[in-house]
Design a protein around this motif. Structure first.
Motif, PDB file in Angstrom:
ATOM      1  N   ASP A  76       0.795  -1.229   0.000  1.00 16.87           N
ATOM      2  CA  ASP A  76       0.000   0.000   0.000  1.00 16.87           C
ATOM      3  C   ASP A  76       0.821   1.270   0.000  1.00 16.87           C
ATOM      4  OD1 ASP A  76      -2.526  -1.304   0.235  1.00 16.87           O
ATOM      5  OD2 ASP A  76      -1.940  -1.782   2.295  1.00 16.87           O
ATOM      6  N   SER A  77       2.143   1.152   0.058  1.00 15.86           N
ATOM      7  CA  SER A  77       2.901   2.398   0.157  1.00 15.86           C
ATOM      8  C   SER A  77       3.719   2.616  -1.108  1.00 15.86           C
ATOM      9  CB  SER A  77       3.797   2.371   1.392  1.00 15.86           C
ATOM     10  OG  SER A  77       4.628   1.250   1.332  1.00 15.86           O
ATOM     11  N   VAL A  78       3.999   3.875  -1.368  1.00 14.49           N
ATOM     12  CA  VAL A  78       4.683   4.224  -2.607  1.00 14.49           C
ATOM     13  C   VAL A  78       6.160   4.454  -2.313  1.00 14.49           C
ATOM     14  CG1 VAL A  78       4.778   5.849  -4.516  1.00 14.49           C
ATOM     15  CG2 VAL A  78       2.583   5.260  -3.494  1.00 14.49           C
ATOM     16  N   ARG A  79       6.985   3.641  -2.926  1.00  9.92           N
ATOM     17  CA  ARG A  79       8.420   3.693  -2.678  1.00  9.92           C
ATOM     18  C   ARG A  79       9.148   3.789  -4.015  1.00  9.92           C
ATOM     19  NH1 ARG A  79      11.665  -0.821  -1.166  1.00  9.92           N
ATOM     20  NH2 ARG A  79      10.024  -1.927  -2.250  1.00  9.92           N
ATOM     21  N   TYR A  80       8.751   2.881  -4.922  1.00 12.52           N
ATOM     22  CA  TYR A  80       9.421   2.763  -6.206  1.00 12.52           C
ATOM     23  C   TYR A  80       8.343   2.513  -7.263  1.00 12.52           C
ATOM     24  CZ  TYR A  80      13.205   1.472  -9.390  1.00 12.52           C
ATOM     25  OH  TYR A  80      14.094   1.440 -10.433  1.00 12.52           O
ATOM     26  N   ALA A  81       8.419   3.226  -8.391  1.00 10.51           N
ATOM     27  CA  ALA A  81       7.292   3.237  -9.328  1.00 10.51           C
ATOM     28  C   ALA A  81       7.091   1.930 -10.100  1.00 10.51           C
ATOM     29  CB  ALA A  81       7.422   4.409 -10.294  1.00 10.51           C
ATOM     30  N   ARG A  82       8.058   1.021 -10.012  1.00 13.15           N
ATOM     31  CA  ARG A  82       7.813  -0.283 -10.636  1.00 13.15           C
ATOM     32  C   ARG A  82       6.892  -1.139  -9.750  1.00 13.15           C
ATOM     33  NH1 ARG A  82      12.699  -2.468 -10.743  1.00 13.15           N
ATOM     34  NH2 ARG A  82      12.092  -4.008  -9.204  1.00 13.15           N
ATOM     35  N   ASP A  83       6.809  -0.749  -8.455  1.00 13.04           N
ATOM     36  CA  ASP A  83       5.917  -1.455  -7.527  1.00 13.04           C
ATOM     37  C   ASP A  83       4.503  -0.871  -7.569  1.00 13.04           C
ATOM     38  OD1 ASP A  83       7.944  -3.060  -6.716  1.00 13.04           O
ATOM     39  OD2 ASP A  83       8.424  -1.881  -4.925  1.00 13.04           O
ATOM     40  N   THR A  84       4.431   0.413  -7.319  1.00 18.40           N
ATOM     41  CA  THR A  84       3.135   1.079  -7.413  1.00 18.40           C
ATOM     42  C   THR A  84       3.346   2.594  -7.356  1.00 18.40           C
ATOM     43  OG1 THR A  84       0.836   1.058  -6.639  1.00 18.40           O
ATOM     44  CG2 THR A  84       2.533   1.106  -4.921  1.00 18.40           C
ATOM     45  N   SER A  85       2.264   3.325  -7.543  1.00 16.10           N
ATOM     46  CA  SER A  85       2.325   4.784  -7.457  1.00 16.10           C
ATOM     47  C   SER A  85       0.968   5.261  -6.954  1.00 16.10           C
ATOM     48  CB  SER A  85       2.618   5.389  -8.835  1.00 16.10           C
ATOM     49  OG  SER A  85       1.498   5.178  -9.670  1.00 16.10           O
ATOM     50  N   GLU A  86       0.893   6.516  -6.576  1.00 18.90           N
ATOM     51  CA  GLU A  86      -0.370   7.027  -6.040  1.00 18.90           C
ATOM     52  C   GLU A  86      -1.528   6.883  -7.040  1.00 18.90           C
ATOM     53  OE1 GLU A  86       1.863   9.992  -4.712  1.00 18.90           O
ATOM     54  OE2 GLU A  86       1.739   9.149  -2.694  1.00 18.90           O
ATOM     55  N   LEU A  87      -1.231   7.203  -8.287  1.00 17.15           N
ATOM     56  CA  LEU A  87      -2.305   7.160  -9.281  1.00 17.15           C
ATOM     57  C   LEU A  87      -2.757   5.720  -9.538  1.00 17.15           C
ATOM     58  CD1 LEU A  87      -3.892   9.253 -10.845  1.00 17.15           C
ATOM     59  CD2 LEU A  87      -2.315   8.958 -12.745  1.00 17.15           C
ATOM     60  N   ILE A  88      -1.810   4.786  -9.505  1.00 12.92           N
ATOM     61  CA  ILE A  88      -2.171   3.371  -9.685  1.00 12.92           C
ATOM     62  C   ILE A  88      -3.026   2.906  -8.511  1.00 12.92           C
ATOM     63  CG2 ILE A  88      -1.231   1.007  -9.738  1.00 12.92           C
ATOM     64  CD1 ILE A  88      -0.943   2.515 -12.407  1.00 12.92           C
ATOM     65  N   ILE A  89      -2.631   3.296  -7.299  1.00 15.34           N
ATOM     66  CA  ILE A  89      -3.421   2.895  -6.121  1.00 15.34           C
ATOM     67  C   ILE A  89      -4.842   3.448  -6.231  1.00 15.34           C
ATOM     68  CG2 ILE A  89      -3.675   3.265  -3.619  1.00 15.34           C
ATOM     69  CD1 ILE A  89      -0.608   3.008  -3.408  1.00 15.34           C
ATOM     70  N   GLN A  90      -4.945   4.696  -6.658  1.00 14.35           N
ATOM     71  CA  GLN A  90      -6.268   5.297  -6.804  1.00 14.35           C
ATOM     72  C   GLN A  90      -7.111   4.548  -7.851  1.00 14.35           C
ATOM     73  OE1 GLN A  90      -6.244   9.526  -7.534  1.00 14.35           O
ATOM     74  NE2 GLN A  90      -8.444   9.592  -7.887  1.00 14.35           N
ATOM     75  N   THR A  91      -6.497   4.259  -9.000  1.00 19.89           N
ATOM     76  CA  THR A  91      -7.234   3.551 -10.058  1.00 19.89           C
ATOM     77  C   THR A  91      -7.633   2.157  -9.569  1.00 19.89           C
ATOM     78  OG1 THR A  91      -5.694   4.673 -11.547  1.00 19.89           O
ATOM     79  CG2 THR A  91      -7.230   3.148 -12.551  1.00 19.89           C
ATOM     80  N   GLU A  92      -6.725   1.502  -8.831  1.00 17.02           N
ATOM     81  CA  GLU A  92      -7.033   0.159  -8.320  1.00 17.02           C
ATOM     82  C   GLU A  92      -8.172   0.183  -7.310  1.00 17.02           C
ATOM     83  OE1 GLU A  92      -2.737  -2.025  -9.102  1.00 17.02           O
ATOM     84  OE2 GLU A  92      -3.147  -1.183  -7.123  1.00 17.02           O
ATOM     85  N   PHE A 252      -3.312 -12.178  -4.504  1.00 13.08           N
ATOM     86  CA  PHE A 252      -3.030 -10.778  -4.829  1.00 13.08           C
ATOM     87  C   PHE A 252      -1.530 -10.501  -4.671  1.00 13.08           C
ATOM     88  CE2 PHE A 252      -2.170  -6.632  -2.795  1.00 13.08           C
ATOM     89  CZ  PHE A 252      -2.350  -5.819  -3.901  1.00 13.08           C
ATOM     90  N   GLN A 253      -0.959 -11.013  -3.591  1.00 14.65           N
ATOM     91  CA  GLN A 253       0.465 -10.757  -3.345  1.00 14.65           C
ATOM     92  C   GLN A 253       1.330 -11.395  -4.431  1.00 14.65           C
ATOM     93  OE1 GLN A 253       0.893 -11.904   0.794  1.00 14.65           O
ATOM     94  NE2 GLN A 253       0.086  -9.941   1.499  1.00 14.65           N
ATOM     95  N   SER A 254       0.888 -12.549  -4.908  1.00 17.47           N
ATOM     96  CA  SER A 254       1.621 -13.199  -5.993  1.00 17.47           C
ATOM     97  C   SER A 254       1.531 -12.375  -7.289  1.00 17.47           C
ATOM     98  CB  SER A 254       1.083 -14.616  -6.179  1.00 17.47           C
ATOM     99  OG  SER A 254       1.431 -15.099  -7.438  1.00 17.47           O
ATOM    100  N   LEU A 255       0.333 -11.856  -7.581  1.00 18.15           N
ATOM    101  CA  LEU A 255       0.163 -11.005  -8.775  1.00 18.15           C
ATOM    102  C   LEU A 255       1.033  -9.763  -8.658  1.00 18.15           C
ATOM    103  CD1 LEU A 255      -3.757 -11.118  -8.987  1.00 18.15           C
ATOM    104  CD2 LEU A 255      -2.188 -12.140 -10.657  1.00 18.15           C
ATOM    105  N   TRP A 256       1.028  -9.193  -7.466  1.00 17.14           N
ATOM    106  CA  TRP A 256       1.764  -7.952  -7.212  1.00 17.14           C
ATOM    107  C   TRP A 256       3.267  -8.194  -7.357  1.00 17.14           C
ATOM    108  CZ3 TRP A 256       5.296  -5.441  -4.217  1.00 17.14           C
ATOM    109  CH2 TRP A 256       5.145  -4.057  -4.008  1.00 17.14           C
ATOM    110  N   GLU A 257       3.753  -9.312  -6.792  1.00 16.83           N
ATOM    111  CA  GLU A 257       5.183  -9.625  -6.879  1.00 16.83           C
ATOM    112  C   GLU A 257       5.603  -9.887  -8.329  1.00 16.83           C
ATOM    113  OE1 GLU A 257       7.263  -9.155  -4.673  1.00 16.83           O
ATOM    114  OE2 GLU A 257       6.379  -9.488  -2.688  1.00 16.83           O
ATOM    115  N   PHE A 258       4.733 -10.591  -9.052  1.00 15.19           N
ATOM    116  CA  PHE A 258       4.997 -10.844 -10.473  1.00 15.19           C
ATOM    117  C   PHE A 258       5.189  -9.511 -11.193  1.00 15.19           C
ATOM    118  CE2 PHE A 258       3.679 -11.050 -14.854  1.00 15.19           C
ATOM    119  CZ  PHE A 258       4.124 -12.275 -15.329  1.00 15.19           C
ATOM    120  N   ARG A 259       4.255  -8.594 -10.923  1.00 17.54           N
ATOM    121  CA  ARG A 259       4.274  -7.286 -11.586  1.00 17.54           C
ATOM    122  C   ARG A 259       5.544  -6.518 -11.223  1.00 17.54           C
ATOM    123  NH1 ARG A 259      -0.452  -3.060 -10.171  1.00 17.54           N
ATOM    124  NH2 ARG A 259       0.879  -2.705  -8.356  1.00 17.54           N
ATOM    125  N   SER A 260       5.896  -6.575  -9.959  1.00 14.80           N
ATOM    126  CA  SER A 260       7.077  -5.856  -9.508  1.00 14.80           C
ATOM    127  C   SER A 260       8.356  -6.448 -10.129  1.00 14.80           C
ATOM    128  CB  SER A 260       7.124  -5.917  -7.976  1.00 14.80           C
ATOM    129  OG  SER A 260       8.351  -5.433  -7.518  1.00 14.80           O
TER     130      SER A 260
END
Ligand SMILES: *Cc1c(COP(=O)(O)O)cnc(C)c1O
Length: 415
Positions: A76-92, A252-260
């Motif tokens: 849930d936190s934004v650290r590095y943009a390959r993991d996530t970003s504020e706009l991605i969290i909002q869209t999700e 979800f964590q597996s999908l997220w890790e794959f994406r990262s």
């Protein structure tokens, strides 16, 4: 407040009325304090109406404690943009709310979402099965996954066919279905699949349904639901995106890790466009559906159209009761067969406002001959097995005035 139509605590009653995407977005707004325009999720005394696009590749931290808390809260936190970003969290958050608060992961494309879902689902399965027909690229990817893992690939024509072929494999299989399927818009009975294969890992691609169109909360039956936002959700032919949703945190964590790991997160500009598209979704779909009913009426009355395929209707009328149980509407894609006297490969060149293009679900009316476009490269035997030839047409109905579309159909049906 109680009588207000917006209520963030209300569960979607999907079986009654098709939920409105505008309502869902507004409720996310109210419940999560996420303003459309606010990058940080807080509505200040004044905030922009449109989201901010922030192109930072990384965030800076003022203290080690702040960094530590970002690490321990990494989904849930934004650290590095390959993991996530504020706009991605909002869209999700919007995608999650559309899917009854499942966990949502946004990807660079529908194919990337499917890749992540297959990797998550296939890790301890003995076979991957596809029931019915599916998008050509999805099938290629699934075959590749099966061969990389040296597990069996099964293409089953029906649920009963799969029961026969999977007897020796037991329940440890991954089942992929596309519902409705392309291009004949056949539905899959996911509830029946689940009851017959309770231990299978089920991935459902619902791209052809559009958003919030299922009545059965599919994400509670399938393990992962995937969709390409490039089609209905984006709707303007100007972005490529996809999502995967799941009820299970572990998945979800597996999908997220794959994406990262693969770096296939959606970019911020596309996320911005996707939010903009979600805000006009209801009105676009209403218009597309009303145009679609005009087109269906025209096709039904034409002597030069021998077969029409639409979810639960015409050639798919034998699925009418299934359709009524599982979907609110049939969408804006219709497939039909022209009479022998018409040569579609000639008349398709004469259309005026309708564009020949391999996509669907958008504001533009798009036409294709699947045998020559979305199923390009298949041998004549393969095409025949799927039931395709040059007189099968797939039409995706857009927002033009209905008479533009009908005038083009008149040109197409010319002998
Ligand atoms: C388009 C499509 C995909 C792939 O989506 P992209 O966003 O183009 O990668 C997957 N499944 C179906 C049913 C599609 O129509």
């Amino acid at each position: 407040m109680n009588s207000h139509p917006l209520n963030p605590n209300r569960l979607l009653n999907t079986s009654m009325k098709k939920p409105s995407i505008t309502e869902i977005i507004n409720n996310v707004h109210l419940s999560k304090e996420t303003s459309i325009g606010s990058a940080h999720g807080q509505r200040g005394p004044s905030s922009p109406l449109a989201p901010s696009i922030n192109l930072s590749s990384a965030n800076e931290f003022s203290t080690l404690e702040a960094l530590g808390s970002a690490h321990s809260n990494r989904f849930d936190s934004v650290r590095y943009a390959r993991d996530t970003s504020e706009l991605i969290i909002q869209t999700e958050r919007y995608i999650s709310a559309i899917h009854n608060n499942s966990h949502a992961c946004l990807f660079q494309s529908g194919m990337a979402a499917l890749d992540a879902a297959l990797t998550t689902g296939a890790h301890d399965t003995r076979a991957i099965a596809v029931i019915g027909s599916a998008y050509r690229k999805s099938l290629n990817l699934i075959k590749l996954k099966a061969s990389e893992r040296s597990i069996e690939f099964i293409q089953a024509s029906s649920i009963d066919h799969l029961r026969q072929c999977s007897r020796s494999l037991g329940q440890k299989i991954l089942i992929f279905i596309e519902t409705p399927s392309n291009p004949f818009l056949r539905l899959q009975d996911v509830g029946r699949i689940k009851s017959l294969f309770p231990e299978a890992f089920i991935i459902a691609d619902i791209t052809l349904q559009g958003l919030a169109n299922d009545k059965i909360n599919l994400e509670t039956i399938a393990d992962i639901v995937v969709s390409s936002c490039t089609k209905y959700a984006g709707g303007h032919n100007d972005l490529i995106a996809g999502y995967a949703v799941t009820r299970k945190l572990e998945q979800f964590q597996s999908l997220w890790e794959f994406r990262s790991m693969r770096g296939c997160i959606l970019d911020n500009l596309s996320a911005y466009l996707l939010i903009r598209s979600l805000r006009t979704y209801d009105i676009r779909i209403d218009r597309q559906l009303s145009n679609a009913s005009g087109v269906l009426k025209y096709l039904a009355e034409s002597q030069k159209v021998s077969h029409t395929y639409y979810p639960g209707m015409h050639e798919n009328a034998n699925q009418h009761s299934l359709f009524k149980c599982v979907q609110h509407d049939g969408g804006s894609v219709v497939t039909f067969r022209l009479a022998q006297s018409v040569d579609a490969t000639k008349t398709i060149n004469s259309l005026l406002s309708t564009k020949m293009a391999p996509s669907f679900g958008s504001i533009d009316t798009l036409i294709e001959i699947p045998a020559l476009m979305s199923h390009w490269g298949k041998s004549p035997e393969e095409l025949e097995a799927i039931g395709l030839d040059n007189n099968i047409i797939r039409l995706s109905i857009g927002l033009e005035p209905l008479h533009f579309i009908l005038s083009d159909l008149n040109l197409l049906l010319q002998e």
